[in-house]
Design a protein around this motif. Structure first.
Motif, short mmCIF file in Angstrom:
data_model
loop_
_atom_site.label_atom_id
_atom_site.label_comp_id
_atom_site.label_asym_id
_atom_site.label_seq_id
_atom_site.Cartn_x
_atom_site.Cartn_y
_atom_site.Cartn_z
N LEU A 171 -4.06 10.67 -1.88
CA LEU A 171 -2.84 10.90 -2.65
C LEU A 171 -1.88 9.71 -2.60
CD1 LEU A 171 -2.06 14.65 -1.83
CD2 LEU A 171 -3.00 13.69 -3.95
N VAL A 172 -1.92 8.93 -1.54
CA VAL A 172 -1.03 7.77 -1.44
C VAL A 172 -1.54 6.61 -2.27
CG1 VAL A 172 -0.18 6.00 0.15
CG2 VAL A 172 -0.05 8.39 0.79
N VAL A 173 -2.87 6.47 -2.41
CA VAL A 173 -3.45 5.33 -3.13
C VAL A 173 -2.93 5.19 -4.55
CG1 VAL A 173 -5.61 4.44 -4.10
CG2 VAL A 173 -5.51 5.11 -1.71
N PRO A 174 -2.87 6.26 -5.37
CA PRO A 174 -2.34 6.06 -6.73
C PRO A 174 -0.89 5.60 -6.75
CG PRO A 174 -2.70 8.40 -6.28
CD PRO A 174 -3.37 7.63 -5.21
N ALA A 198 3.10 0.31 2.91
CA ALA A 198 2.82 0.97 4.18
C ALA A 198 4.10 1.45 4.86
CB ALA A 198 2.05 0.03 5.09
N LEU A 199 5.19 0.69 4.70
CA LEU A 199 6.44 1.04 5.38
C LEU A 199 7.31 2.00 4.59
CD1 LEU A 199 7.51 -2.45 6.83
CD2 LEU A 199 6.44 -0.53 8.04
N THR A 200 6.94 2.30 3.35
CA THR A 200 7.79 3.17 2.52
C THR A 200 7.13 4.49 2.15
OG1 THR A 200 7.00 2.01 0.53
CG2 THR A 200 9.07 1.25 1.50
N HIS A 201 5.83 4.65 2.40
CA HIS A 201 5.14 5.85 1.93
C HIS A 201 4.70 6.78 3.07
CE1 HIS A 201 5.05 3.61 -1.80
NE2 HIS A 201 4.55 4.64 -2.42
N TRP A 202 5.12 6.50 4.30
CA TRP A 202 4.67 7.32 5.41
C TRP A 202 5.54 8.54 5.71
CZ3 TRP A 202 8.03 8.03 9.41
CH2 TRP A 202 9.07 7.09 9.54
N PRO A 203 6.86 8.55 5.37
CA PRO A 203 7.72 9.65 5.88
C PRO A 203 7.28 11.05 5.48
CG PRO A 203 9.07 7.83 5.06
CD PRO A 203 7.67 7.54 4.66
N ALA A 204 6.96 11.28 4.19
CA ALA A 204 6.62 12.64 3.76
C ALA A 204 5.37 13.15 4.47
CB ALA A 204 6.41 12.67 2.24
N LEU A 205 4.34 12.30 4.58
CA LEU A 205 3.11 12.73 5.25
C LEU A 205 3.33 12.92 6.74
CD1 LEU A 205 0.09 13.32 5.09
CD2 LEU A 205 -0.34 10.87 5.36
N HIS A 234 11.72 4.63 -3.10
CA HIS A 234 10.59 3.79 -2.68
C HIS A 234 10.64 2.41 -3.30
CE1 HIS A 234 7.83 7.37 -1.44
NE2 HIS A 234 8.75 7.09 -0.56
N LEU A 235 10.88 2.37 -4.61
CA LEU A 235 10.77 1.11 -5.33
C LEU A 235 11.82 0.10 -4.86
CD1 LEU A 235 9.11 -0.26 -7.49
CD2 LEU A 235 10.71 0.55 -9.21
N VAL A 236 13.03 0.59 -4.54
CA VAL A 236 14.08 -0.31 -4.06
C VAL A 236 13.69 -0.92 -2.71
CG1 VAL A 236 16.49 -0.45 -3.33
CG2 VAL A 236 15.86 0.93 -5.32
N THR A 237 13.27 -0.07 -1.78
CA THR A 237 12.85 -0.57 -0.47
C THR A 237 11.64 -1.49 -0.59
OG1 THR A 237 13.58 1.55 0.44
CG2 THR A 237 12.30 0.12 1.88
N LEU A 238 10.71 -1.13 -1.45
CA LEU A 238 9.52 -1.95 -1.65
C LEU A 238 9.87 -3.31 -2.21
CD1 LEU A 238 6.47 -2.18 -1.55
CD2 LEU A 238 6.34 -0.93 -3.70
N LEU A 239 10.80 -3.36 -3.14
CA LEU A 239 11.25 -4.63 -3.69
C LEU A 239 11.88 -5.51 -2.61
CD1 LEU A 239 12.81 -3.65 -7.14
CD2 LEU A 239 11.02 -5.33 -6.77
N LEU A 240 12.73 -4.93 -1.77
CA LEU A 240 13.38 -5.69 -0.71
C LEU A 240 12.36 -6.24 0.29
CD1 LEU A 240 16.50 -3.42 -0.03
CD2 LEU A 240 16.45 -5.61 -1.22
N ILE A 241 11.43 -5.39 0.71
CA ILE A 241 10.43 -5.83 1.69
C ILE A 241 9.53 -6.90 1.10
CG2 ILE A 241 8.45 -5.09 3.07
CD1 ILE A 241 9.78 -2.37 3.33
N ALA A 263 -3.14 -0.59 1.44
CA ALA A 263 -1.77 -0.12 1.67
C ALA A 263 -1.74 1.37 1.98
CB ALA A 263 -0.91 -0.41 0.44
N GLY A 264 -2.56 2.16 1.28
CA GLY A 264 -2.60 3.60 1.53
C GLY A 264 -3.09 3.94 2.91
N ILE A 265 -4.16 3.29 3.35
CA ILE A 265 -4.69 3.55 4.69
C ILE A 265 -3.68 3.14 5.76
CG2 ILE A 265 -6.48 2.86 6.33
CD1 ILE A 265 -8.41 2.65 3.97
N SER A 266 -3.02 1.98 5.55
CA SER A 266 -2.01 1.54 6.52
C SER A 266 -0.86 2.53 6.59
CB SER A 266 -1.48 0.16 6.12
OG SER A 266 -2.53 -0.79 6.04
N SER A 267 -0.43 3.05 5.44
CA SER A 267 0.66 4.01 5.41
C SER A 267 0.29 5.31 6.12
CB SER A 267 1.06 4.29 3.96
OG SER A 267 2.09 5.25 3.89
N VAL A 268 -0.94 5.78 5.91
CA VAL A 268 -1.37 7.02 6.54
C VAL A 268 -1.51 6.84 8.06
CG1 VAL A 268 -3.30 8.64 6.71
CG2 VAL A 268 -2.47 7.92 4.47
#
Length: 277
Positions: A199-202, A143-150, A120-127, A82-87
């Protein structure tokens, strides 16, 4: 002035080596343990921690040490994927926003603000719910919720690189955008991408455990940490404290180790932070 810098840099190296050692130990131990500890054995159920069963056994006689190690390895696999996909998404969005003009930049900024406006958690729950849960739902959701900040960090870095003299010279010599991106921009983004993954993995691991704990994540038949913690809640009142303590503590150690490794790597690739301390 030299000694404090050397001392700080030495602490960075030591803490990084400790983090790498802990992660490699976890992976090796998880792969070394066989699946026999996951089998039901009613003659050894609800045993307290001992030399035979380091983390005790559960209500079905399963070895909690084996379940915890296997669960951590499963969480690590899901978190890394998930972290690699998000990055990857963040890198594509950041580069596109900085390179493809104002229209694309405004659209990506709007999408980024949209994702950042929802927890994040709300969007992640919905997806995860829409995709039917499981590892696929969690990986896509993270992957779809952790990309914006980076993506904003990468966009700012790309815009700074584009004003560098060697990029301007390449552009004046008629080099294409693709040539400049592959030769000048992407190589400079490798440190930021590596730090982003670590940093995304944890965050991905904790969100996987949270979603699984709520029943919308991994299958109950898998030895996931979220499932272990969720099941243990029903037995804490019976005095089976070890069912939640050791898995939760191991999850905390793994997440903190990744966070420490990411912060150290961030300081390694940004010498200015190291010199300022």
């Amino acid at each position: 002035m030299v000694l404090p810098k050397l001392h700080h840099r030495l602490r960075l190296y030591i803490s990084t080596m400790i983090a790498v050692f802990l992660l490699l130990t976890l992976i090796a131990m998880s792969m070394w343990l066989d699946a026999s500890g996951l089998a039901t054995n009613l003659t050894q159920r609800n045993l307290e921690p001992s030399t035979t069963h380091l983390f005790g056994t559960d209500w079905l006689g399963r070895d909690m040490f084996t379940r915890t190690m296997k669960g951590l390895l499963l969480s690590l696999k899901v978190g890394l994927t998930a972290g690699i996909s998000s990055v990857v998404i963040a890198s594509m969005m950041g580069i596109a926003a900085a390179v493809l003009g104002q229209v694309v930049n405004r659209f990506i900024n709007w999408v980024t603000d949209l994702f950042l406006s929802v927890p994040h958690l709300v969007t992640l729950l919905l997806i995860s719910f829409v995709l039917g849960g499981g590892a696929k739902g969690i990986i896509i959701g993270v992957a779809l919720t952790h990309w914006p900040a980076l993506s904003r960090v990468i966009r700012a870095e790309v815009m700074q690189i584009q004003t560098a003299p060697y990029v301007v010279i390449s552009r004046n010599f008629g080099k294409s955008r693709w040539w400049i991106a592959t030769r000048h921009i992407i190589p400079h983004l490798v440190p930021q991408i590596l730090v982003g993954i670590i940093l995304v993995v944890p965050h991905a691991i904790l969100h996987e455990a949270s979603i699984t704990f709520l029943g919308m994540g991994l299958s109950p038949h898998e030895p996931a940490i979220g499932i272990i913690l969720s099941e243990s809640m029903r037995y804490l009142s019976s005095g089976l404290w070890w069912l939640a303590l050791f898995p939760g503590l191991c999850l905390l150690i793994m997440v903190r180790t990744f966070a420490m490794l990411g912060e150290n790597l961030k300081q390694f690739v940004n010498p200015q932070q190291t010199h300022d301390k």
